[in-house]
Write a protein that holds these residues in place. Structure first.
Motif, mmCIF file in Angstrom:
data_model
loop_
_atom_site.group_PDB
_atom_site.id
_atom_site.type_symbol
_atom_site.label_atom_id
_atom_site.label_comp_id
_atom_site.label_asym_id
_atom_site.label_seq_id
_atom_site.Cartn_x
_atom_site.Cartn_y
_atom_site.Cartn_z
ATOM 1 N N VAL A 899 60.881 13.711 73.083
ATOM 2 C CA VAL A 899 61.888 14.670 72.623
ATOM 3 C C VAL A 899 61.318 15.468 71.456
ATOM 4 C CG1 VAL A 899 64.203 14.971 71.692
ATOM 5 C CG2 VAL A 899 63.747 13.171 73.363
ATOM 6 N N VAL A 900 61.270 16.793 71.610
ATOM 7 C CA VAL A 900 60.780 17.686 70.559
ATOM 8 C C VAL A 900 61.988 18.232 69.806
ATOM 9 C CG1 VAL A 900 59.456 19.771 70.072
ATOM 10 C CG2 VAL A 900 58.765 18.259 71.932
ATOM 11 N N LEU A 901 61.975 18.077 68.480
ATOM 12 C CA LEU A 901 63.137 18.401 67.651
ATOM 13 C C LEU A 901 63.574 19.849 67.818
ATOM 14 C CD1 LEU A 901 65.216 17.716 65.504
ATOM 15 C CD2 LEU A 901 63.467 18.093 63.762
ATOM 16 N N SER A 902 62.632 20.795 67.810
ATOM 17 C CA SER A 902 63.021 22.201 67.900
ATOM 18 C C SER A 902 63.731 22.499 69.215
ATOM 19 C CB SER A 902 61.783 23.100 67.750
ATOM 20 O OG SER A 902 60.816 22.807 68.743
ATOM 21 N N ASP A 903 63.335 21.807 70.315
ATOM 22 C CA ASP A 903 64.022 22.000 71.594
ATOM 23 C C ASP A 903 65.448 21.475 71.527
ATOM 24 O OD1 ASP A 903 61.720 23.090 72.593
ATOM 25 O OD2 ASP A 903 61.053 21.261 73.598
ATOM 26 N N VAL A 904 65.629 20.310 70.891
ATOM 27 C CA VAL A 904 66.971 19.733 70.757
ATOM 28 C C VAL A 904 67.871 20.663 69.962
ATOM 29 C CG1 VAL A 904 68.289 17.815 69.789
ATOM 30 C CG2 VAL A 904 66.134 17.370 70.956
ATOM 31 N N VAL A 905 67.345 21.186 68.853
ATOM 32 C CA VAL A 905 68.144 22.068 67.993
ATOM 33 C C VAL A 905 68.493 23.349 68.733
ATOM 34 C CG1 VAL A 905 68.097 23.425 65.877
ATOM 35 C CG2 VAL A 905 67.218 21.095 65.879
ATOM 36 N N ARG A 906 67.537 23.899 69.463
ATOM 37 C CA ARG A 906 67.782 25.155 70.175
ATOM 38 C C ARG A 906 68.898 24.984 71.213
ATOM 39 N NH1 ARG A 906 63.080 25.953 71.075
ATOM 40 N NH2 ARG A 906 62.612 27.434 69.417
ATOM 41 N N VAL A 907 68.871 23.877 71.940
ATOM 42 C CA VAL A 907 69.911 23.622 72.936
ATOM 43 C C VAL A 907 71.270 23.457 72.269
ATOM 44 C CG1 VAL A 907 70.728 21.960 74.653
ATOM 45 C CG2 VAL A 907 68.325 22.636 74.634
ATOM 46 N N ALA A 908 71.308 22.704 71.150
ATOM 47 C CA ALA A 908 72.570 22.489 70.446
ATOM 48 C C ALA A 908 73.117 23.783 69.872
ATOM 49 C CB ALA A 908 72.377 21.461 69.332
ATOM 50 N N LEU A 909 72.226 24.637 69.387
ATOM 51 C CA LEU A 909 72.669 25.917 68.832
ATOM 52 C C LEU A 909 73.280 26.780 69.919
ATOM 53 C CD1 LEU A 909 72.758 27.868 66.403
ATOM 54 C CD2 LEU A 909 70.483 28.662 67.079
ATOM 55 N N GLU A 910 72.643 26.828 71.079
ATOM 56 C CA GLU A 910 73.177 27.631 72.177
ATOM 57 C C GLU A 910 74.515 27.087 72.668
ATOM 58 O OE1 GLU A 910 70.055 27.513 75.012
ATOM 59 O OE2 GLU A 910 68.798 28.989 73.974
#
Length: 974
Positions: A899-910
């Motif tokens: 799990v890459v943190l920036s990918d998790v954050v990007r999905v949550a932001l969207e």
């Protein structure tokens, strides 16, 4: 006739100079306005190089279009050019401007209220920027000519102004993905021309107002991802032209209003993730134009209505995560256009009907129900099926070989059922399969060798229900194979046999975990050919023989091999029983036919004597070599490493009033240099301070120790462990002295250095508070850092990096363990600029030595053709920013995923779930109006293309605006 012609011609000739002068003045206005606009922005890629203030005609400039008649600028389109700064007043001079598109840039500040005064302006798109603050009332009061406005994906705050009702000509309005609050203004109901409304992914609250039917031109309503509550307005169905309705992810309650049955033109209906209750009304079948229906994650109950069969246009049906009961309605069989079906996580029962797989579906998810019976063999005749999830049911029987033979199947999940038998060899035909999950069943047998043909496979899980066996295989960027088990009482199920050598065909394999099984035999030697392998766990099995030699297996850790009694080799500290060849004996009294006759006793005795002499010679030689090595080592220690403070060489050629050099006695001894004077003595020798009792930590460049100067002042000493890469003494000292001149309150000060050819020490100020990694990830920390402290740390790091970049220094090694916290809670950045000390530096050295923490490293490190610039630091800063906000690691390794943190954050932001990402230890004590823009800033900093990332000076400016918006009042656009 001629006299009349002259009478008309003379006035035209008299007027002509005035018209030419007016046209010229208008052109000059356009040129001036564009040049003034350009002066207020940052253009890192020189996209606007063609904008030349010495030209009189801007119509050929990048992004500019003009009227062919008047030559006035009518369109300005600068989409995705990495521009930043503020949208300047110069645009107000473009009196004929009709279309303005500045989307997908990094413009900041707020929307200027006078922009809507341009009488010809019809289309404005400012989406995907960093515009902030509230939308000014004045903008909407003067927007009567505006037809389309998009400011989506910014950081706009506050309420939607009531003056929006003045935009009587508005056809399309998109304010999605901001942080707007408050209720929907009732004045919007006067926008009779409105066709498309998108306010999704904000924080809007309250009820949807009655009177929606007054917006009789509406074709599309998107209000998902807000906090709207209450029931749907009773007159919603009177918007007869409505084609797209998305109210998902809100707090809407009650039952569906009957008026919705009139939405016969509606093609897309999504009410997912709300609090609706009751049954799906039978009149749902009257919405006969529906192509997409999503009612998932609500409280709908009872049976799925049979009238759903009337939705003949339906291609996607999602009723998952409700409480539907009964069996699967046969009416679904009539949906001839259906491609995607999701009925997961309900309470559906009965045998799984075979007709479900005769519809030509490509996506089927029936998991989390109570279906029984066998997995239908007819699955093999569904050529277009790509996703099938039947997990969490009560299916039994063996795994049909036809299921694994589907050549288009990408994901197959049959986990948590009662499936038995072995994994069929037909898995070799699943050439497109990326993920296979069979965990929590009762599988037996061997790992089929045909698994090596699954070149697209990314995940394979196979658990047994009693003897739990998990297999996880990933091909592609992250590759993982894991087979694990847990014993239960009287367990008789397991995977057995050897590891098939065909696994070596999986050239992207990175991690192998075969622990806790009954696997046996020797490990295939071909495993050493796997170029990306970095973890291999075969503990708790029955493997035997020696390990493969070479590559990763030369450094495999012992715990990965434990509990395999018959494994041997240095890694398990167990000698292998070498089988010596039978000695060749030339006996003149024996013939060739008697070669197998046993040796006489005297020959055996003679052989023992020979072996003893050979052993003695070997032992003697080894002893001599060992003594020589020890002697040379002692001599080198005496020559190269004299005690600090006693034999310290001073170089007159390099000394000036800025430096304080230690005394020296001979040219070959070490030298300590302190910047800005001070006592250079350590009071102990060089090696005396480099012991584990004084060790503070280790990093990519070396180990850090604490010691005390003779004047009693504590310092931190970094011993460089990259001596083979360090430059010559002159170059080393030149670069170290340059780093010593860097002074900033958020940098750990470099106070001096020590040099010998084999030992280099850097002397830093001692920071007592520990590093940021400890504060973020150490569970023993009793007092987590507050939001205020985190913001100050982020801003301090940003300011120090901006300073380094102004001094032409790139950090290269930014990560939380290199951020120290002093006694007052201020951040101090360490390890900056050390890459300058290495002579053979390249990006691969950086990736392995310097940038040791995976996740912070910018993607351009992997490409030799891309220049390494300060934008690498910007990327690392973005990752670090997200780490500080979330309290999570940049990269997390799960059992079967990375799990890459920036990918998790990007999905949550969207998805509008940013609040859930904030470190839980803050307990909600943080301002959302600061979190959202900072998260967006972190994602902008971690964009893949370096040129699209902002500079650190821009980052500092944005952070200061977020922290103190009152100190940055609305600036006059220049």
């Amino acid at each position: 006739m001629g006299r009349r012609f002259l009478g008309l011609l003379v006035p035209l000739l008299l007027l002509w100079p005035l018209q030419a002068e007016s046209s010229s003045a208008a052109l000059n206005d356009d040129v001036l306005g564009l040049i003034v606009f350009k002066a207020g922005i940052i253009d890192p890629l020189f996209q606007l190089a063609s904008w030349n203030e010495d030209e009189d005609d801007p119509c050929g400039w990048t992004g500019v279009r003009c009227s062919p008649v008047s030559r006035r600028v009518t369109e300005l389109s600068l989409v995705g050019l990495s521009l930043s700064g503020r949208i300047g007043r110069g645009l107000l001079r473009l009196a004929a401007l009709q279309r303005l598109d500045l989307s997908h840039n990094n413009f900041s500040g707020s929307l200027h209220p006078s922009l809507s005064q341009l009488e010809e302006l019809r289309f404005v798109d400012l989406s995907h920027n960093i515009l902030s603050r509230t939308i000014p009332d004045e903008f909407f009061l003067q927007c009567r000519s505006l037809r389309s406005l998009s400011m989506a994906n910014n950081v706009l705050s506050g309420e939607i102004p009531r003056s929006i009702g003045s935009c009587s000509s508005l056809v399309a309005l998109n304010l999605s993905s901001n942080r707007l609050v408050g209720a929907l203004p009732r004045s919007m109901l006067s926008l009779a021309s409105l066709r498309s409304l998108d306010l999704s992914n904000n924080a809007l609250v309250g009820d949807m107002p009655m009177g929606v039917s007054r917006l009789y031109n509406l074709r599309s309503i998107r209000l998902s991802g807000n906090r709207l509550s209450g029931g749907l307005p009773d007159d919603l169905g009177r918007s007869l032209l409505l084609r797209h309705l998305d109210l998902s992810a809100n707090l809407l309650t009650g039952e569906l209003p009957k008026s919705m049955r009139k939405l016969s033109l509606c093609r897309h209906l999504s009410l997912a993730s709300n609090l609706f209750t009751g049954e799906i009304p039978p009149w749902i079948g009257e919405m006969m134009s529906l192509e997409f229906l999503d009612l998932s994650s609500n409280g709908f109950s009872d049976r799925i209505p049979e009238t759903i069969a009337k939705l003949q246009m339906l291609t996607s049906l999602d009723l998952s995560r409700n409480t539907f009961t009964g069996g699967l309605p046969d009416s679904i069989n009539a949906l001839g256009n259906l491609k995607n079906l999701d009925l997961s996580d309900n309470s559906l029962i009965g045998n799984l009907p075979s007709w479900i797989f005769e519809l030509g579906l490509s996506y089927v998810d029936l998991s989390g129900n109570a279906f029984s019976g066998r997995v239908p063999a007819v699955l093999g005749s569904v050529p277009g099926l790509k996703f099938l999830n039947l997990s969490g049911n009560s299916l039994s029987g063996s795994l049909p070989a036809t299921v694994l033979a589907l050549d288009r199947m990408k994901i197959l999940d049959l986990s948590t059922n009662m499936i038995n038998g072995s994994i069929p060899p037909e898995i070799a035909r699943a050439v497109s399969l990326k993920e296979l999950r069979l965990e929590k069943n009762s599988l037996t047998g061997e790992i089929p060798k045909q698994i090596g043909n699954c070149s697209s496979l990314t995940t394979l899980c196979a658990f047994a229900s009693h003897f739990v066996v998990a297999v996880v295989i990933k091909f592609d960027k992250f590759f993982f194979l894991a087979i694990a088990c847990r014993y239960q009482v009287l367990s008789q199920n397991n995977l057995i046999g050897p590891v098939p050598s065909t696994i070596a065909n999986l050239t992207n394999l990175e991690v192998v975990d075969l622990s806790f099984n009954m696997l046996s035999g020797n490990l295939p030697k071909q495993l050493t050919d796997l170029p990306h392998l970095h973890s291999f766990n075969i503990s708790h099995n029955l493997f035997s023989g020696d390990l493969p030699a070479g590559n990763f297996f030369n450094t495999i850790p012992a715990p990965s091999l434990s509990d395999n009694p018959d494994l041997c080799g240095s890694a398990v500290n167990r000698s292998c029983h070498t089988v010596l060849p039978k000695p060749i004996v030339l006996n003149p009294n024996t013939s060739n036919s008697s070669s197998n006759t046993s040796l006489p006793s005297e020959n055996i005795h003679h052989k023992k004597i020979i072996l003893s002499i050979s052993a003695l010679i070997a032992i003697g030689a080894a002893t001599v070599i060992a003594l020589g090595v020890i002697t040379i080592t002692i001599l080198n220690m005496h020559v190269q490493d004299p005690p600090l403070g006693s034999h310290l060489d001073a170089d007159p050629a390099l000394s000036d009033e800025y430096y304080s050099n230690s005394p020296a006695s001979d040219a070959n001894s070490g030298k300590v240099v302190m910047f800005c004077g001070g006592d250079s003595g350590f009071g102990v020798g060089a090696h005396a301070i480099l012991n584990k009792d004084c060790e503070l930590g280790r990093g990519g460049f070396g180990t850090v120790y604490k010691t005390t100067l003779q004047d009693g002042r504590p310092v931190a000493i970094k011993r460089l462990t990259v001596s083979s890469l360090v430059k010559s003494q002159l170059e080393f000292e030149r670069d170290v002295k340059m780093l010593g001149k860097l002074k900033h309150s958020n940098l750990v000060a470099l106070e001096g250095y020590y040099w010998t050819q084999s030992l280099q020490l850097l002397i830093y100020e001692y920071v007592s508070g520990g590093n940021l990694y400890k504060f973020l990830h150490d569970c023993s920390t009793s007092n987590p850092i507050s939001w205020q402290e985190r913001f100050n740390i982020i801003l301090g790091i940003a300011r120090s990096l901006a300073y380094l970049h102004r001094m032409n220094v790139i950090h290269y090694n930014l990560k939380s363990s290199n951020i120290l916290i002093d006694g007052s809670g201020e951040a101090k950045v360490a390890d900056y600029g050390l890459a300058k000390l290495l002579s053979t530096l390249d990006r691969y050295v950086l990736s392995s030595k310097v940038q040791s923490a995976l996740g912070y490293m910018a993607p351009e490190f992997a490409c030799r053709t891309v220049k390494i610039t300060e934008k690498c630091d910007v990327y690392g800063f973005g990752v670090l920013l997200l780490e500080i906000i979330t309290g999570r690691q940049p990269v997390e390794y799960l059992e079967d995923d990375v799990v890459v943190l920036s990918d998790v954050v990007r999905v949550a932001l969207e998805a509008g779930r940013v609040d859930e990402l904030v470190d839980g230890r803050l307990s909600g004590k943080f301002p959302t109006e600061e979190v959202v823009p900072i998260v967006k800033l972190g994602l902008v900093c971690t964009l893949q293309v370096p040129s699209t990332r902002p500079s650190m000076s821009e980052v500092v400016h944005i952070l200061e605006m977020i922290r103190c918006p009152h100190e940055h009042p609305e600036e006059e656009l220049t």
